[in-house]
Design a protein around this motif. Structure first.
Motif, PDB file in Angstrom:
ATOM      1  N   UNK A  78       0.855  -1.181   0.000  1.00  0.00           N
ATOM      2  CA  UNK A  78       0.000   0.000   0.000  1.00  0.00           C
ATOM      3  C   UNK A  78       0.891   1.230   0.000  1.00  0.00           C
ATOM      4  N   UNK A  79       0.381   2.324  -0.574  1.00  0.00           N
ATOM      5  CA  UNK A  79       1.123   3.584  -0.492  1.00  0.00           C
ATOM      6  C   UNK A  79       1.024   4.138   0.925  1.00  0.00           C
ATOM      7  N   UNK A  80       1.948   4.980   1.336  1.00  0.00           N
ATOM      8  CA  UNK A  80       1.830   5.598   2.659  1.00  0.00           C
ATOM      9  C   UNK A  80       0.506   6.331   2.851  1.00  0.00           C
ATOM     10  N   UNK A  81       0.035   7.035   1.819  1.00  0.00           N
ATOM     11  CA  UNK A  81      -1.229   7.767   1.946  1.00  0.00           C
ATOM     12  C   UNK A  81      -2.390   6.813   2.191  1.00  0.00           C
ATOM     13  N   UNK A  82      -2.402   5.670   1.494  1.00  0.00           N
ATOM     14  CA  UNK A  82      -3.467   4.683   1.691  1.00  0.00           C
ATOM     15  C   UNK A  82      -3.395   4.079   3.084  1.00  0.00           C
ATOM     16  N   UNK A  83      -2.186   3.868   3.576  1.00  0.00           N
ATOM     17  CA  UNK A  83      -2.028   3.365   4.939  1.00  0.00           C
ATOM     18  C   UNK A  83      -2.597   4.365   5.939  1.00  0.00           C
ATOM     19  N   UNK A  84      -2.331   5.642   5.734  1.00  0.00           N
ATOM     20  CA  UNK A  84      -2.874   6.664   6.613  1.00  0.00           C
ATOM     21  C   UNK A  84      -4.392   6.643   6.641  1.00  0.00           C
ATOM     22  N   UNK A  85      -5.017   6.503   5.472  1.00  0.00           N
ATOM     23  CA  UNK A  85      -6.486   6.461   5.423  1.00  0.00           C
ATOM     24  C   UNK A  85      -7.023   5.196   6.090  1.00  0.00           C
ATOM     25  N   UNK A  86      -6.321   4.078   5.915  1.00  0.00           N
ATOM     26  CA  UNK A  86      -6.737   2.831   6.564  1.00  0.00           C
ATOM     27  C   UNK A  86      -6.696   2.987   8.087  1.00  0.00           C
ATOM     28  N   UNK A  87      -5.624   3.588   8.591  1.00  0.00           N
ATOM     29  CA  UNK A  87      -5.511   3.808  10.029  1.00  0.00           C
ATOM     30  C   UNK A  87      -6.620   4.738  10.520  1.00  0.00           C
ATOM     31  N   UNK A  88      -6.891   5.812   9.793  1.00  0.00           N
ATOM     32  CA  UNK A  88      -7.948   6.747  10.188  1.00  0.00           C
ATOM     33  C   UNK A  88      -9.300   6.054  10.256  1.00  0.00           C
ATOM     34  N   UNK A  89      -9.587   5.195   9.266  1.00  0.00           N
ATOM     35  CA  UNK A  89     -10.875   4.506   9.236  1.00  0.00           C
ATOM     36  C   UNK A  89     -11.034   3.572  10.427  1.00  0.00           C
ATOM     37  N   UNK A  90      -9.970   2.835  10.745  1.00  0.00           N
ATOM     38  CA  UNK A  90     -10.066   1.886  11.856  1.00  0.00           C
ATOM     39  C   UNK A  90     -10.152   2.589  13.204  1.00  0.00           C
ATOM     40  N   UNK A  91      -9.330   3.618  13.392  1.00  0.00           N
ATOM     41  CA  UNK A  91      -9.378   4.349  14.656  1.00  0.00           C
ATOM     42  C   UNK A  91     -10.724   5.041  14.817  1.00  0.00           C
ATOM     43  N   UNK A  92     -11.231   5.630  13.732  1.00  0.00           N
ATOM     44  CA  UNK A  92     -12.537   6.275  13.783  1.00  0.00           C
ATOM     45  C   UNK A  92     -13.646   5.308  14.133  1.00  0.00           C
ATOM     46  N   UNK A  93     -13.549   4.081  13.633  1.00  0.00           N
ATOM     47  CA  UNK A  93     -14.528   3.053  13.970  1.00  0.00           C
ATOM     48  C   UNK A  93     -14.523   2.770  15.464  1.00  0.00           C
ATOM     49  N   UNK A  94     -13.330   2.596  16.030  1.00  0.00           N
ATOM     50  CA  UNK A  94     -13.264   2.313  17.467  1.00  0.00           C
ATOM     51  C   UNK A  94     -13.739   3.514  18.278  1.00  0.00           C
ATOM     52  N   UNK A  95     -13.440   4.726  17.821  1.00  0.00           N
ATOM     53  CA  UNK A  95     -13.914   5.914  18.524  1.00  0.00           C
ATOM     54  C   UNK A  95     -15.445   5.951  18.564  1.00  0.00           C
ATOM     55  N   UNK A  96     -16.074   5.560  17.461  1.00  0.00           N
ATOM     56  CA  UNK A  96     -17.540   5.565  17.411  1.00  0.00           C
ATOM     57  C   UNK A  96     -18.122   4.535  18.369  1.00  0.00           C
ATOM     58  N   UNK A  97     -17.559   3.330  18.375  1.00  0.00           N
ATOM     59  CA  UNK A  97     -18.061   2.296  19.282  1.00  0.00           C
ATOM     60  C   UNK A  97     -17.783   2.692  20.734  1.00  0.00           C
ATOM     61  N   UNK A  98     -16.635   3.336  20.980  1.00  0.00           N
ATOM     62  CA  UNK A  98     -16.316   3.793  22.330  1.00  0.00           C
ATOM     63  C   UNK A  98     -17.352   4.801  22.833  1.00  0.00           C
ATOM     64  N   UNK A  99     -17.819   5.663  21.942  1.00  0.00           N
ATOM     65  CA  UNK A  99     -18.838   6.637  22.338  1.00  0.00           C
ATOM     66  C   UNK A  99     -20.107   5.932  22.800  1.00  0.00           C
ATOM     67  N   UNK A 100     -20.476   4.871  22.104  1.00  0.00           N
ATOM     68  CA  UNK A 100     -21.656   4.086  22.487  1.00  0.00           C
ATOM     69  C   UNK A 100     -21.402   3.355  23.804  1.00  0.00           C
ATOM     70  N   UNK A 101     -20.156   2.923  24.015  1.00  0.00           N
ATOM     71  CA  UNK A 101     -19.798   2.179  25.226  1.00  0.00           C
ATOM     72  C   UNK A 101     -19.574   3.078  26.431  1.00  0.00           C
ATOM     73  N   UNK A 102     -19.617   4.389  26.233  1.00  0.00           N
ATOM     74  CA  UNK A 102     -19.465   5.314  27.344  1.00  0.00           C
ATOM     75  C   UNK A 102     -18.035   5.560  27.761  1.00  0.00           C
ATOM     76  N   UNK A 103     -17.101   5.380  26.826  1.00  0.00           N
ATOM     77  CA  UNK A 103     -15.701   5.671  27.123  1.00  0.00           C
ATOM     78  C   UNK A 103     -15.093   6.353  25.909  1.00  0.00           C
ATOM     79  N   UNK A 104     -13.783   6.569  25.896  1.00  0.00           N
ATOM     80  CA  UNK A 104     -13.191   7.173  24.712  1.00  0.00           C
ATOM     81  C   UNK A 104     -11.778   6.657  24.470  1.00  0.00           C
ATOM     82  N   UNK A 105     -11.388   6.696  23.218  1.00  0.00           N
ATOM     83  CA  UNK A 105     -10.068   6.252  22.792  1.00  0.00           C
ATOM     84  C   UNK A 105      -9.071   7.360  23.086  1.00  0.00           C
ATOM     85  N   UNK A 106      -7.911   6.994  23.697  1.00  0.00           N
ATOM     86  CA  UNK A 106      -6.954   8.011  24.124  1.00  0.00           C
ATOM     87  C   UNK A 106      -5.660   8.000  23.317  1.00  0.00           C
TER      88      UNK A 106
END
Length: 254
Positions: A78-106
Motif C-alpha cells: 500500500x502507499x503511505x497515503x493509503x495506509x494513513x487512510x486505513x488507520x484513520x478509518x479503523x481508529x474512527x470506527x473504534x472511537x464511534x463504538x467507544x462513544x456508544x460504550x461510554x468511554x473514549x479512545x486516548x
C-alpha cells in the motif's frame, strides 16, 4: 520508577475469542483494542471497551493491515497515503463504538507488520501520524521505542510514549527478533521480569548475540495472544511492585 503495563486485546471476532481479555484487564493499565483490521468487530470492540471502562483501564486503538487470515503479520503493499487512510478509518470506527460504550479512545498503537514497517519507514510513519493528528480526541501515539514512528509523532507535536516488549527478544538495531526465529519469544515470566527490571534501572536492553542497547521505556507490552500471557502479566506486575516500581497508565484517566 513508574511504568505502564499494556496488552493487545479485543483480537477476536464473531464467536471466536483470542486470549483472556477479562482477566488481563484486571492486571494491565492500558489496553490496545483491535479495530477491525487484523481482528475485531463491533460487538467484540464494544464488549472489550466496556470491560476496560469497568476496570478503569485506559484504551487505545490498535489498527493493522486488513489481513485476518495472517493476523496482520504480513505486509500488504500500500502507499503511505493509503495506509494513513486505513488507520484513520479503523481508529474512527473504534472511537464511534467507544462513544456508544461510554468511554473514549486516548491513543493509537499500530499492530504487527504495520508497526514494524512504521518503525523503519519514515514516509509510512509520517502518514500514520498525520492521520492520527487529523482525528478528534487529542490522540497520543504508543510507538516501539527508538523508531521512526516515535520520531514522527514527536516532530508533529503529538504525545509519544516509548514502548518495550516483555515477551519478545531484541536485535542489536533495537528491532524485535522476527517471529519464528530462535529467541523471538520469551515464555519464562521471571526471565522477562528480570530483564525489564534491569532495563528500568540501567536504561539498557539486552540483545541477541550479547551486549545491550539504550532504550527509553514508558510502557511495557504483554501480547494478549501469547501462550501464558495472563500468568506473565500477573508475575511481571507483582515483580515490578515488589521492586518499588509504580505500575500506572501513561495517560491521566479522563
Amino acid at each position: 520508577m513508574r511504568i505502564d503495563l499494556n496488552s493487545d486485546l479485543g483480537e477476536g471476532y464473531g464467536p471466536w475469542a483470542m486470549g483472556d481479555d477479562a482477566a488481563l484487564l484486571t492486571v494491565v493499565t492500558s489496553a490496545n483494542i483491535a479495530c477491525g483490521g487484523h481482528a475485531g468487530d463491533p460487538e467484540t470492540m464494544f464488549a472489550t471497551l466496556r470491560l476496560a471502562a469497568d476496570h478503569g483501564v485506559i484504551v487505545g486503538a490498535h489498527p493493522g493491515y486488513a489481513d485476518r487470515e495472517g493476523f496482520g503479520r504480513r505486509i500488504i503493499p500500500m502507499t503511505p497515503a493509503a495506509i494513513g487512510r486505513m488507520v484513520a478509518a479503523q481508529v474512527g470506527c473504534l472511537q464511534a463504538v467507544a462513544a456508544v460504550a461510554g468511554t473514549r479512545v486516548r491513543y493509537v498503537k499500530p499492530h504487527g507488520a504495520l508497526a514494524n514497517l512504521a518503525a523503519d519507514d519514515a514516509a509510512v510513519a509520517a502518514a500514520i501520524v498525520a492521520a492520527i493528528a487529523a482525528l478528534p480526541g487529542d490522540l497520543a501515539v504508543l510507538a516501539i521505542s527508538g523508531t521512526e514512528l516515535e520520531i514522527a509523532a514527536r516532530a508533529a507535536g503529538l504525545t509519544a510514549i516509548s514502548e518495550i516488549f516483555a515477551d519478545r527478544g531484541y536485535l542489536p538495531n533495537g528491532r524485535l527478533v522476527p517471529r519464528g526465529q530462535p529467541g523471538a519469544l520469551i515464555h519464562d515470566a521471571d526471565e522477562a521480569a528480570d530483564r525489564l527490571i534491569a532495563l528500568l534501572r540501567s536504561g539498557r536492553m539486552p540483545v541477541q548475540g550479547g551486549g545491550s542497547i539504550p532504550l527509553n521505556a514508558q510502557s511495557i507490552c504483554v501480547h494478549g495472544d501469547s501462550p501464558g500471557a495472563l500468568q506473565l502479566a500477573q508475575r511481571l506486575r507483582a515483580r515490578l511492585l515488589a521492586e518499588g516500581v509504580t505500575v500506572a497508565p501513561f495517560l491521566v484517566p479522563a
